[in-house]
Scaffold this motif. Structure first.
Motif, PDB file in Angstrom:
ATOM      1  N   TRP A  58      83.716  26.228  25.543  1.00  0.00           N
ATOM      2  CA  TRP A  58      83.128  26.033  26.866  1.00  0.00           C
ATOM      3  C   TRP A  58      83.466  24.627  27.343  1.00  0.00           C
ATOM      4  CZ3 TRP A  58      82.099  29.728  29.994  1.00  0.00           C
ATOM      5  CH2 TRP A  58      81.272  29.557  31.113  1.00  0.00           C
ATOM      6  N   PHE A  59      82.893  24.203  28.463  1.00  0.00           N
ATOM      7  CA  PHE A  59      83.272  22.979  29.160  1.00  0.00           C
ATOM      8  C   PHE A  59      82.020  22.151  29.451  1.00  0.00           C
ATOM      9  CE2 PHE A  59      84.270  20.681  33.128  1.00  0.00           C
ATOM     10  CZ  PHE A  59      85.539  20.171  32.863  1.00  0.00           C
ATOM     11  N   ILE A  60      82.094  20.852  29.194  1.00  0.00           N
ATOM     12  CA  ILE A  60      80.995  19.943  29.541  1.00  0.00           C
ATOM     13  C   ILE A  60      81.355  19.277  30.871  1.00  0.00           C
ATOM     14  CG2 ILE A  60      79.621  17.957  28.858  1.00  0.00           C
ATOM     15  CD1 ILE A  60      79.234  20.330  27.020  1.00  0.00           C
ATOM     16  N   PRO A  61      80.592  19.514  31.944  1.00  0.00           N
ATOM     17  CA  PRO A  61      80.953  19.016  33.285  1.00  0.00           C
ATOM     18  C   PRO A  61      80.590  17.551  33.476  1.00  0.00           C
ATOM     19  CG  PRO A  61      78.920  20.256  33.421  1.00  0.00           C
ATOM     20  CD  PRO A  61      79.366  20.349  31.980  1.00  0.00           C
TER      21      PRO A  61
ATOM     22  N   GLU B 261      82.523  28.197  19.961  1.00  0.00           N
ATOM     23  CA  GLU B 261      83.064  27.407  18.851  1.00  0.00           C
ATOM     24  C   GLU B 261      83.102  25.918  19.159  1.00  0.00           C
ATOM     25  OE1 GLU B 261      87.186  27.015  16.235  1.00  0.00           O
ATOM     26  OE2 GLU B 261      86.666  28.931  17.168  1.00  0.00           O
ATOM     27  N   GLY B 262      83.349  25.575  20.420  1.00  0.00           N
ATOM     28  CA  GLY B 262      83.463  24.166  20.762  1.00  0.00           C
ATOM     29  C   GLY B 262      83.384  23.949  22.249  1.00  0.00           C
ATOM     30  N   VAL B 263      83.561  22.681  22.651  1.00  0.00           N
ATOM     31  CA  VAL B 263      83.540  22.325  24.071  1.00  0.00           C
ATOM     32  C   VAL B 263      84.673  21.355  24.375  1.00  0.00           C
ATOM     33  CG1 VAL B 263      81.088  22.715  24.532  1.00  0.00           C
ATOM     34  CG2 VAL B 263      81.831  20.518  23.577  1.00  0.00           C
ATOM     35  N   LEU B 264      85.210  21.471  25.581  1.00  0.00           N
ATOM     36  CA  LEU B 264      86.177  20.522  26.113  1.00  0.00           C
ATOM     37  C   LEU B 264      85.440  19.489  26.950  1.00  0.00           C
ATOM     38  CD1 LEU B 264      89.042  19.523  26.969  1.00  0.00           C
ATOM     39  CD2 LEU B 264      88.941  21.225  28.802  1.00  0.00           C
ATOM     40  N   LEU B 265      85.738  18.216  26.696  1.00  0.00           N
ATOM     41  CA  LEU B 265      85.227  17.137  27.536  1.00  0.00           C
ATOM     42  C   LEU B 265      86.403  16.592  28.331  1.00  0.00           C
ATOM     43  CD1 LEU B 265      83.579  16.949  24.589  1.00  0.00           C
ATOM     44  CD2 LEU B 265      82.351  15.243  25.908  1.00  0.00           C
TER      45      LEU B 265
ATOM     46  N   SER C 278      84.733  28.081  31.542  1.00  0.00           N
ATOM     47  CA  SER C 278      83.738  27.347  32.307  1.00  0.00           C
ATOM     48  C   SER C 278      83.261  28.235  33.442  1.00  0.00           C
ATOM     49  CB  SER C 278      84.309  26.028  32.848  1.00  0.00           C
ATOM     50  OG  SER C 278      85.459  26.266  33.627  1.00  0.00           O
ATOM     51  N   GLY C 279      82.192  27.813  34.112  1.00  0.00           N
ATOM     52  CA  GLY C 279      81.648  28.545  35.242  1.00  0.00           C
ATOM     53  C   GLY C 279      80.599  27.696  35.918  1.00  0.00           C
ATOM     54  N   TYR C 280      80.354  27.975  37.176  1.00  0.00           N
ATOM     55  CA  TYR C 280      79.437  27.143  37.979  1.00  0.00           C
ATOM     56  C   TYR C 280      78.136  27.881  38.262  1.00  0.00           C
ATOM     57  CZ  TYR C 280      83.675  24.420  38.783  1.00  0.00           C
ATOM     58  OH  TYR C 280      84.814  23.671  38.619  1.00  0.00           O
ATOM     59  N   PRO C 281      76.986  27.254  37.950  1.00  0.00           N
ATOM     60  CA  PRO C 281      76.799  26.051  37.140  1.00  0.00           C
ATOM     61  C   PRO C 281      77.056  26.357  35.663  1.00  0.00           C
ATOM     62  CG  PRO C 281      74.871  26.486  38.511  1.00  0.00           C
ATOM     63  CD  PRO C 281      75.696  27.727  38.505  1.00  0.00           C
TER      64      PRO C 281
ATOM     65  N   GLU D 130      76.026  29.849  33.541  1.00  0.00           N
ATOM     66  CA  GLU D 130      77.178  30.719  33.293  1.00  0.00           C
ATOM     67  C   GLU D 130      77.524  30.788  31.814  1.00  0.00           C
ATOM     68  OE1 GLU D 130      78.572  32.809  35.539  1.00  0.00           O
ATOM     69  OE2 GLU D 130      76.905  32.094  36.784  1.00  0.00           O
ATOM     70  N   ALA D 131      77.173  29.756  31.041  1.00  0.00           N
ATOM     71  CA  ALA D 131      77.369  29.843  29.593  1.00  0.00           C
ATOM     72  C   ALA D 131      76.530  30.979  29.018  1.00  0.00           C
ATOM     73  CB  ALA D 131      76.988  28.518  28.931  1.00  0.00           C
TER      74      ALA D 131
END
Length: 385
Positions: free
Chosen positions: A10-13, A48-52, A334-337, A341-342
């Motif tokens: 997933w993604f950390i905004p 599994e993880g997150v992208l920063l 990712s997804g908004y918000p 969305e997670a």
């Protein structure tokens, strides 16, 4: 290949979040407490993880990851490694320290950069292909240091005398390197240096071409590279609801904002990947569906990853299997918000992909409530046992 569940990140905004692109309405500022909420949620849910991300408008990915690692249990952190804006020795020490702090959960995303104006503000003035040559030299030194070598180096971009690390990373010989770059120079760097090559969400045939090009270049060097894809997700229980959510996401974006963004992508930036993203839709609202369930509306206003998979869980899962068939093993979604969305992706899409949702697994199967009747709870309890 498709029998194996896809790896899902997933993604950390870290530049902020919200419900509407191109609008300050219901916007969430980039606050660490919110990043922690997202990270802890996806850690529980089974990602599994997150992208920063990295950039002038983002909180620093290294410092943010250092704050999030102690607040999570299993989550891996894909943090930006910037060859042009730091030295190999300093980056190697940072890598070792953060990998120890995160108990071996660090991944590195090599970012060479695609916006000359932003790079100039960071003191980087090299032309496009030279940036990749510099990055290759940087990574050779970085690898040597983390592998425990004494490094002496004197070449075009870097000089080092008796470089070494006293404190090493937990992962040996070094935390894995990830990278995304669509140009030939970028693909050569990936083939020589990294473990995972990332692409943005293009139609399957275009992704297949990139995967094969990188795979062929890596084979010539006696190497094997894994592949991942960066996508947004709009998953709903029925298709009409999903497409309505997509339209709502860009409902506050003005035509002027689209024009300004597209000019910036095409004229300010020298990124081949960004050009490919912009060419999918040409800045036109009537050309946003670029392949089955692949929607380019995010790219009207957002740089970088600009496409989303839109549809029901079954539809989106089928599209992801098509990417798997051409070599994709990992998704960074990712997804908004991003917080809500997670949950949607984990609860709706993970079962269709065969990914275990840790939150659902830990639910008390014997509890009867307005969410689970006694009969359903007993069925769940028997299945779990």
């Amino acid at each position: 290949m498709t029998d194996t569940p896809i790896r899902f990140f997933w993604f950390i905004p870290t530049h902020g979040d919200g419900r509407y692109l191109g609008s300050g309405e219901q916007q969430r500022p980039p606050e660490f407490r919110y990043f922690r909420e997202v990270a802890q949620a996806v850690d529980r849910l089974g990602y599994e993880g997150v992208l920063l991300p990295t950039g002038q408008n983002c909180e620093d990915s290294w410092i943010t990851a250092a704050g999030l690692a102690p607040a999570t249990e299993r989550l891996k952190f894909l943090v930006a490694l910037r060859p042009g804006v730091t030295t190999p020795a300093f980056a190697a020490r940072q890598t070792a320290a953060l990998d120890r702090l995160a108990d071996g959960r660090l991944l590195l995303n090599v970012v060479v950069g695609g916006n000359p104006r932003e790079l100039a503000a960071d003191g980087v003035f090299l032309p496009h292909d030279e940036r990749y040559a510099q990055a290759a030299e940087f990574l050779r030194i970085w690898r040597g240091l983390l592998s425990g070598e004494r490094v002496n180096h004197d070449s075009r971009y870097f000089r080092m005398e008796d470089g070494h690390l006293d404190l090493t990373a937990l992962q040996q010989p070094h935390p894995p390197l990830w990278f995304g770059g669509s140009s030939e120079a970028g693909q050569d760097l990936a083939a020589e240096q990294v473990e995972t090559y990332l692409t943005w969400g293009e139609p399957v045939a275009q992704v297949a071409e990139k995967v094969e090009a990188v795979r062929r270049r890596a084979a010539l060097r006696g190497r094997r590279v894994r592949f991942g894809i960066r996508l947004h997700f709009i998953v709903r229980e029925n298709e009409d609801e999903a497409w309505r959510a997509a339209e709502t996401l860009i409902s506050r974006v003005s035509d002027k904002a689209i024009e300004v963004a597209q000019q910036r992508f095409l004229k300010e930036m020298d990124s081949v990947g960004q050009r490919r993203m912009a060419e999918l839709h040409g800045g036109r609202r009537d050309r946003l569906v670029v392949a089955p369930n692949l929607w380019a509306g995010v790219g009207l206003i957002r740089g970088g990853a600009g496409t989303a998979l839109v549809g029901t869980p079954a539809q989106v899962a089928q599209r992801l299997r098509e990417y798997q068939q051409v070599g994709i093993e990992t998704v960074i979604g990712s997804g908004y918000p991003h917080l809500e969305e997670a949950y949607r992706v984990a609860e709706l899409l993970f079962p269709a992909l065969g990914i275990e949702n840790h939150r659902q697994r830990r639910q008390h199967a014997s509890v009867s409530s307005e969410f689970a009747t006694a009969e359903a709870a007993e069925t769940a309890r028997v299945a779990a046992s």
